[in-house]
Design an enzyme around this catalytic site. Structure first.
Site, short mmCIF file in Angstrom:
data_model
loop_
_atom_site.label_atom_id
_atom_site.label_comp_id
_atom_site.label_asym_id
_atom_site.label_seq_id
_atom_site.Cartn_x
_atom_site.Cartn_y
_atom_site.Cartn_z
N ARG A 15 0.81 -1.23 0.00
CA ARG A 15 0.00 0.00 0.00
C ARG A 15 0.84 1.28 0.00
O ARG A 15 0.33 2.37 -0.19
CB ARG A 15 -0.96 -0.01 1.21
CG ARG A 15 -2.15 -0.92 1.03
CD ARG A 15 -2.94 -1.11 2.32
NE ARG A 15 -2.26 -2.02 3.24
CZ ARG A 15 -2.67 -2.28 4.49
NH1 ARG A 15 -3.74 -1.66 4.96
NH2 ARG A 15 -2.01 -3.12 5.26
N THR A 79 1.88 -13.04 9.97
CA THR A 79 2.67 -12.63 11.14
C THR A 79 3.02 -13.83 12.04
O THR A 79 4.10 -13.87 12.63
CB THR A 79 1.90 -11.57 11.96
OG1 THR A 79 0.56 -12.04 12.18
CG2 THR A 79 1.84 -10.25 11.23
N ARG A 330 29.77 24.14 2.79
CA ARG A 330 29.86 22.69 2.52
C ARG A 330 30.80 22.01 3.52
O ARG A 330 31.46 22.68 4.31
CB ARG A 330 30.30 22.48 1.07
CG ARG A 330 29.19 22.86 0.07
CD ARG A 330 29.70 22.88 -1.35
NE ARG A 330 30.38 21.65 -1.69
CZ ARG A 330 31.27 21.52 -2.68
NH1 ARG A 330 31.59 22.59 -3.43
NH2 ARG A 330 31.83 20.37 -2.93
N TYR A 363 33.63 31.74 -4.32
CA TYR A 363 33.84 30.33 -4.05
C TYR A 363 35.17 30.18 -3.32
O TYR A 363 36.23 30.51 -3.87
CB TYR A 363 33.85 29.47 -5.32
CG TYR A 363 34.26 28.05 -5.00
CD1 TYR A 363 33.44 27.26 -4.20
CD2 TYR A 363 35.48 27.52 -5.42
CE1 TYR A 363 33.82 25.97 -3.84
CE2 TYR A 363 35.87 26.24 -5.07
CZ TYR A 363 35.04 25.47 -4.27
OH TYR A 363 35.41 24.21 -3.90
C1 UD1 Z 1 -1.55 -6.67 11.90
C2 UD1 Z 1 -2.41 -7.53 12.83
C3 UD1 Z 1 -3.64 -6.75 13.23
C4 UD1 Z 1 -3.24 -5.48 13.92
C5 UD1 Z 1 -2.28 -4.66 13.03
C6 UD1 Z 1 -1.70 -3.52 13.83
C7 UD1 Z 1 -2.10 -9.87 12.24
C8 UD1 Z 1 -2.65 -11.04 11.49
N1 UD1 Z 1 -2.78 -8.74 12.13
O1 UD1 Z 1 -2.31 -6.42 10.73
O2 UD1 Z 1 -4.45 -7.54 14.12
O3 UD1 Z 1 -4.39 -4.70 14.23
O4 UD1 Z 1 -1.19 -5.47 12.58
O5 UD1 Z 1 -0.86 -2.72 13.06
O6 UD1 Z 1 -1.10 -10.01 12.90
N2 UD1 Z 1 5.02 -9.29 8.43
C9 UD1 Z 1 6.05 -10.21 8.25
N3 UD1 Z 1 5.78 -11.37 7.61
C10 UD1 Z 1 4.55 -11.70 7.16
C11 UD1 Z 1 3.51 -10.77 7.34
C12 UD1 Z 1 3.77 -9.56 7.99
O7 UD1 Z 1 7.17 -9.96 8.66
O8 UD1 Z 1 4.40 -12.79 6.61
C13 UD1 Z 1 5.31 -8.02 9.12
C14 UD1 Z 1 5.09 -6.82 8.24
O9 UD1 Z 1 6.29 -6.47 7.56
C15 UD1 Z 1 4.68 -5.76 9.24
C16 UD1 Z 1 4.00 -6.54 10.34
O10 UD1 Z 1 4.43 -7.87 10.20
O11 UD1 Z 1 5.81 -5.09 9.77
C17 UD1 Z 1 2.48 -6.46 10.26
O12 UD1 Z 1 2.05 -6.96 9.01
P1 UD1 Z 1 0.86 -6.30 8.20
O13 UD1 Z 1 0.64 -7.07 6.98
O14 UD1 Z 1 1.08 -4.83 8.08
O15 UD1 Z 1 -0.33 -6.59 9.23
P2 UD1 Z 1 -1.69 -5.78 9.36
O16 UD1 Z 1 -2.61 -6.18 8.26
O17 UD1 Z 1 -1.41 -4.36 9.56
CA CA Z 2 0.43 -3.06 9.39
#
Ligand code: UD1
Ligand code: CA
Length: 455
Positions: A15, A79, A330, A363
């Site tokens: 996004r 996650t 600089r 300069y």
């Molecule tokens: C996640 C939470 C949501 C919470 C929100 C808060 C989950 C399933 N959802 O959603 O409940 O309200 O954060 O901000 O946990 N990431 C990885 N590997 C993956 C997927 C994600 O490292 O396979 C990392 C992303 O880089 C990011 C973080 O985990 O830093 C959160 O992932 P993102 O996809 O942004 O989760 P949200 O949809 O925001």
């Molecule tokens: Ca997020």
């Protein structure tokens, strides 16, 4: 109790609509992920594991990575799956704190409290948001006891109305993750392994989940798109401006200053509108910064005035100097006490001695200038012969007339005088006058050309 931190930073951040991995987008002058790492470090954990995947090489290269343990998550399956990749490197007796690389402004004291609550059971940080769109909702039973987190995309209509959300930040004993994470499935809308599902599994086994709700939801806002990033940037800048004013700095407008590093100020410092500070900047007592200045990694001495539209980078300016308007200092520029560098002057690796003046359109590069010298408008140090850089030395009290060209290596002795318009290629001895320009001839009786008739 030993603490280990796992930071999730493998996601693409689609996004953001950018080719830069999301966690490398800058906030307050440093990558989002660096903010999270710094917060983690302040807790003095025994290890920090960072889960990377999308743009992993770029992420590793951009970070101050000392002491970090990098874990690869080849495919971003959620996650829960991300934490699972880091678990083999985590010790059984540790308490594990999970942070998100895209939630940058978490306060260390909030994290500390959460960790302390998670010695024998999971603890989740929640927030109550006016607009909870996109976040996982916290579901509780009739007695307000935590039941589960449901993702926005999986939530029923009544669940969507819940304003308490999962911040993503949670802590639990390592053993608990080891036990429940492998049981997490992916039968949900996104076909992902959700980390918060360990919480409902834990509840089902009779282990209650503790929750703490942050007082200020801004501190746990995630960055998913440019809009959210800009909001956090403004919030961070507001905090930094307020801290400066609390410390006694006068800001013409706290909404029009950007601090992208560390700005330290003495007493009675004034900063006019639209200034940007980056890196380590020190403004000593009574410094006055005019509008629209950009100051990077520089130190400015007491009583010095930097006038409008000036740009300073890796410069050292002593007390009681005047810089600008429209000056460019600089790297390697050092002004001694009371020196003046005026409009449309560029300096680089230049030492300008006490009380010396370079007031207009010059300069001055690779130059060692003594005290009380006066450099006329349009003076150029020709420091580059196309291959190497050479030094120009200008002695105490020297006077260089307007539009002089000083071809380095060259030296103007103390009290030396260079006539305006001279091209200086040899040393000018102390207190001598050098004139190196075409002699003027006046032609009397000269006639202006008349218009030639072409037909
Ligand atoms: C996640 C939470 C949501 C919470 C929100 C808060 C989950 C399933 N959802 O959603 O409940 O309200 O954060 O901000 O946990 N990431 C990885 N590997 C993956 C997927 C994600 O490292 O396979 C990392 C992303 O880089 C990011 C973080 O985990 O830093 C959160 O992932 P993102 O996809 O942004 O989760 P949200 O949809 O925001
Ligand atoms: Ca997020």
């Amino acid at each position: 109790m030993t603490l280990e931190v796992i930071i999730l930073a493998a996601g693409q951040g689609s996004r953001m609509r950018s080719s830069t991995p999301k966690v490398l987008h800058p906030l307050g002058g440093k990558p989002l992920l660096q903010h999270v790492v710094d917060a983690a470090r302040s807790l003095e954990p025994s290890a920090i594991h960072v889960v990377v995947g999308h743009g992993a090489d770029a992420v590793r290269a951009a970070m101050d990575g000392s002491g970090l343990r990098w874990v690869e998550q080849a495919e971003q399956l959620g996650t829960g799956h991300a934490v699972l990749q880091a678990l083999p490197g985590v010790r059984d007796e540790s308490t594990v704190l999970v942070l998100y690389g895209d939630v940058p402004l978490v306060a260390p004291d909030v994290l500390q409290t959460l960790v302390e609550a998670a010695q024998d059971a999971p603890a989740l940080l929640t927030a109550v948001l006016d607009d909870p769109t996109g976040y996982g909702r916290v579901l509780r039973d009739g007695h307000s006891v935590f039941r589960a987190v449901v993702e926005h995309k999986d939530a029923a209509t009544d669940e969507l109305a819940v304003q308490e959300v999962n911040t993503g930040i949670l802590a639990a004993p390592a053993s608990l993750f080891r036990r429940f994470l492998p049981q997490v499935g992916n039968s949900n809308q996104q076909r992902e392994y959700y980390l918060p599902d360990v919480l409902s599994l834990s509840v089902a086994e009779g282990i209650a989940v503790r929750t703490a709700t942050v007082a200020d939801p801004l501190a746990v806002l995630g960055v998913n798109d440019q809009l959210q990033l800009s909001r956090l940037e403004r919030e961070l800048q507001r905090q930094r401006a307020e801290a400066l004013m609390t410390a006694g700095v006068r800001l013409a407008d706290p909404a029009r200053i950007d601090i992208r590093g560390n700005l330290r100020c003495g007493r009675d410092v004034f900063i006019d509108v639209n200034c940007v500070f980056a890196g380590e900047v020190i403004l000593e007592d009574g410094v006055h910064i005019g509008p629209n200045c950009v100051i990077t990694a520089s130190r400015i001495g007491a009583g010095t005035e930097v006038r409008a539209m000036s740009h300073l980078e890796k410069a050292t300016v002593a007390d009681d100097c005047t810089v600008g308007p429209y000056a460019r200092l600089r790297p390697g520029t050092a002004l001694a006490q009371g020196a003046r560098v005026g409009n449309f002057v560029e300096t680089k690796k230049a030492r300008i001695g006490a009380g010396s003046k370079v007031n207009h359109l010059s300069y001055i590069g690779d130059c060692e200038m003594g005290e009380g010298a006066n450099i006329g408008a349009g003076t150029i140090t020709c420091n580059y012969d196309g291959v190497n850089k050479h030094i120009t030395r200008i002695g105490d009290g020297a006077f260089v007339g307007s539009n002089a060209t000083l071809v380095a290596p060259v030296e103007i002795g103390s009290g030396g005088f260079v006539a305006a318009g001279s091209t200086i290629t040899r040393a000018v001895p102390e207190a001598e006058l050098a004139v190196a320009r075409g002699k003027q001839r006046n032609i009397s009786g000269w006639k202006r050309p008349g218009k030639v008739n072409k037909d």
